[in-house]
Design a protein around this motif. Structure first.
Motif, short mmCIF file in Angstrom:
data_model
loop_
_atom_site.label_atom_id
_atom_site.label_comp_id
_atom_site.label_asym_id
_atom_site.label_seq_id
_atom_site.Cartn_x
_atom_site.Cartn_y
_atom_site.Cartn_z
N HIS A 322 0.83 -1.21 0.00
CA HIS A 322 0.00 0.00 0.00
C HIS A 322 0.87 1.26 0.00
CE1 HIS A 322 -3.56 -2.41 1.93
NE2 HIS A 322 -3.40 -2.65 0.63
N LEU A 323 1.92 1.23 0.82
CA LEU A 323 2.81 2.40 0.88
C LEU A 323 3.53 2.60 -0.45
CD1 LEU A 323 4.16 4.63 2.52
CD2 LEU A 323 5.84 2.94 3.32
N TYR A 324 3.97 1.51 -1.07
CA TYR A 324 4.65 1.61 -2.37
C TYR A 324 3.72 2.20 -3.43
CZ TYR A 324 6.95 0.14 -6.69
OH TYR A 324 7.51 0.11 -7.92
N GLY A 325 2.48 1.72 -3.46
CA GLY A 325 1.52 2.27 -4.44
C GLY A 325 1.30 3.75 -4.24
N ALA A 326 1.19 4.17 -2.96
CA ALA A 326 1.00 5.60 -2.69
C ALA A 326 2.21 6.41 -3.13
CB ALA A 326 0.73 5.80 -1.20
N LEU A 327 3.43 5.87 -2.91
CA LEU A 327 4.64 6.59 -3.32
C LEU A 327 4.73 6.71 -4.84
CD1 LEU A 327 7.24 5.07 -0.83
CD2 LEU A 327 6.38 7.42 -0.85
N MET A 328 4.32 5.65 -5.57
CA MET A 328 4.34 5.71 -7.03
C MET A 328 3.36 6.75 -7.55
SD MET A 328 6.71 3.78 -8.03
CE MET A 328 6.36 3.79 -9.78
N ARG A 329 2.18 6.84 -6.92
CA ARG A 329 1.22 7.88 -7.33
C ARG A 329 1.77 9.27 -7.02
NH1 ARG A 329 -4.50 6.42 -4.82
NH2 ARG A 329 -4.94 8.47 -5.77
N LEU A 330 2.45 9.38 -5.87
CA LEU A 330 3.06 10.67 -5.53
C LEU A 330 4.16 11.03 -6.54
CD1 LEU A 330 3.39 13.06 -3.59
CD2 LEU A 330 4.96 11.63 -2.24
#
Length: 597
Positions: A322-330
């Protein structure tokens, strides 16, 4: 965003305790595996003899190579002996024999310190003829160990001389394998002017010494050439040559219907390797029981890893995903992303809260940073444009004074037509230098140069000859104003003398490179060329300073090019190979309207 929007559920089981439990479990499994492995070690103690033999094999080869290299260095230093030169061109038989005796004595003395070398030799391949008609035929003389028989020495001499004759003096530069009547030798031959010197070692003696130094337990020990040919007759007859690797490796083979584990170590002195053979049956003793234990442990480890991966996915990998996906969107610029973690780990809860707070701060700072950057870019662009315009307007006032003097002289001579031409050319010149453009078409720059040269041709009738060739494709390339005229003006200023002829050449060509199109401009003259000291400063992009002060022209051109093209351009200075005059090559990228920004 407030903390209440995170949808986080508290728990009393932190991640740290769970990871500790996992680590303890893994350690328990590893300890159990090591205990089983320790029990197995009892059954494979004899197998360790293999590694010991392999190390001894490597040590033996390196020791022999060391002695061989010392012998090679001995011959390199030996060539400074005056007796060597005497052998090549003696004045008498007595002088030849005395030099030979001294060399043999020196070789005998040195040979005693080389445990692996059996013979040192010097070969004189030509017939020596003296003025009195006396001759000394080609001969090879040597110093050998006392263990070598006279017959063997004779065979070795013949073997070496036959080899040198066969290869016609084209030596390999390494220690080579040679044989005579079933006896094998490693021989190093070095050519020194018209003589040959070298060393010889018996393969059989080498093996005896190696076995006595700790490798007696091997079933077979022998030397192999890298093409798979044995140097001797130690092994039983092979059905096909062994494929000897060029590096230290282990492999297996079958001899007399028994499997052998083969160890080899290559020599750095030649194309051969020392190879040892040990019966595999003794080495793999007890392996069957260990294989059963390994199978059981493998099944246990598979079950454990499956359970471990399930726990790892729930406790760590899912929140991290979940954290990785959020960082990629950021990373893609999405500032609306938020983490609503349902993980039972307080550590991930803290990470998610920090992440959401960071996004909020980024949103607040984004507009301020963007506006500040925009203001800075506008200020920088205005500064660069002003600096370019300033350097463009640094025009030498002496040029205009000279032009006015020409007009004055023409008026005295009442040459009104030439006065009209001169004022027209001068007006065109002033108009071009006062324009505020950063770049312009190359064709316009060349027209300006032609206009400038017409002015100078009026000042120096018959002294200036111009040769201009422009690639049609290069005419539309954008270049800074005065980039060509500056170098033409230098030629007129420092090389043109009334009553003497000076040629000025301008050639422009369009080039296609991997990073785009370029225009290559070459400018040279038939003058005296640059001094070496000036050339060094120009190619280091330094300003020229002499007794007449600072010279801004060329320095300004280079600086303007850097400001406009950011280092993609190049300017090279030299003296032309034919005219010997000043020569400059300018390469400018074809970036179109971008140069005007």
């Amino acid at each position: 965003m407030k903390k209440g929007h995170l949808n986080i559920r508290r728990t009393s089981h932190p991640l740290r305790s769970r990871m500790t439990l996992l680590v303890i479990s893994v350690l328990a499994v590893l300890v159990g595996f090591l205990m089983v492995n320790n029990l197995y070690a009892i059954y494979v103690v004899r197998g360790n003899a293999y590694d010991a033999n392999a190390s001894m094999l490597e040590m033996a080869v390196k020791q022999i190579d060391g002695i061989f290299e010392v012998a090679d260095n001995y011959w390199v230093g030996f060539t400074d002996e005056l007796d060597i030169y005497t052998l090549e061109d003696p004045d008498s038989r007595l002088e030849f024999e005395v030099a030979k005796a001294r060399l043999v004595s020196a070789m005998n003395y040195t040979l005693q310190s080389y445990s692996y070398i059996d013979d040192l030799f010097i070969y004189v391949p030509k017939t020596t003829v003296f003025q009195n008609g006396e001759q000394i035929p080609p001969q090879l003389f040597d110093a050998a160990k006392y263990t070598m028989t006279a017959q063997e020495r004779t065979h070795i001499r013949r073997m070496i001389m036959d080899h040198i004759t066969a290869v016609e003096g084209k030596l390999s530069g390494d220690w080579e394998c040679m044989s005579w009547n079933g006896q094998y030798y490693l021989v190093r031959i070095i050519k020194f002017q018209n003589l040959y010197v070298g060393s010889c070692a018996s393969v059989e003696n080498l093996l005896d010494i190696i076995r006595s130094n700790g490798l007696a337990d091997l079933d077979y020990l022998t030397w192999f050439e890298n093409n798979g040919t044995e140097m001797g007759q130690v092994l039983p007859e092979l059905e096909e040559p062994l494929a000897i690797p060029v590096s230290a490796e282990r492999f297996t083979c079958t001899l007399d219907r028994q499997d052998y584990l083969v160890m080899s170590y290559p020599s750095r002195c030649g194309e051969y390797s020392l190879v040892g053979f040990a019966r595999e049956q003794e080495i793999v003793e007890g392996l069957a029981l260990f294989q059963q234990i390994i199978i059981i442990l493998t099944i246990v480890m598979i079950i454990y890893i499956f359970a471990f991966s399930r726990m790892l996915r729930v406790w760590i990998l899912k929140p991290m995903r979940h954290l990785y996906g959020a960082l990629m969107r950021l990373k893609d610029g999405d500032l609306d992303v938020r983490l609503k973690d349902e993980s039972a780990s307080p550590e991930f809860q803290l990470i998610n809260e920090t992440f959401n707070s960071m996004i909020e701060n980024i949103e607040k700072l984004k507009i301020d940073v963007y506006e500040e950057k925009a203001r800075h870019q506008k200020t920088q662009m205005r500064f660069q444009k002003a600096e370019l315009q300033y350097m463009k307007l640094q025009v030498n006032p002496h040029f205009y004074i000279n032009c006015l003097n020409v007009i004055h002289n023409l008026s005295i001579m009442k040459k009104n037509e030439l006065i009209n031409d001169m004022t027209t050319y001068l007006g065109n010149h002033l108009r071009y230098t006062m324009e505020g453009t950063t770049v312009d078409d190359l064709s316009k720059e060349i027209d300006y140069v032609r206009n400038y040269l017409k002015i100078q041709e009026l000042r120096f009738p018959g002294s200036i000859h111009r040769h201009i060739e422009i690639d049609p494709k290069a005419k539309s390339v954008k270049v800074p104003p005065l980039v060509v005229q500056t170098f033409v003006e230098n030629t007129v200023k420092y090389q043109v003398v009334a009553g003497e002829e000076t040629d000025i050449y301008i050639v422009a060509e369009y080039l296609e490179k991997t990073d785009g199109g370029y225009v290559c401009i070459e400018i040279w003259d038939s003058g005296d060329g640059y001094d070496e000291s000036i050339l060094k400063k120009l190619n280091r992009e330094e300003m020229i300073v002499d007794d007449r002060g600072e010279h801004y022209g060329i320095y300004n051109v280079i600086t303007r090019l850097h400001l406009i093209y950011g280092g993609r351009e190049s300017v090279k200075f030299s003296n032309h190979w034919e005219t010997h005059g000043a020569y400059v090559i300018i390469e400018i990228p074809d970036i179109g309207q971008e140069a005007e920004r």
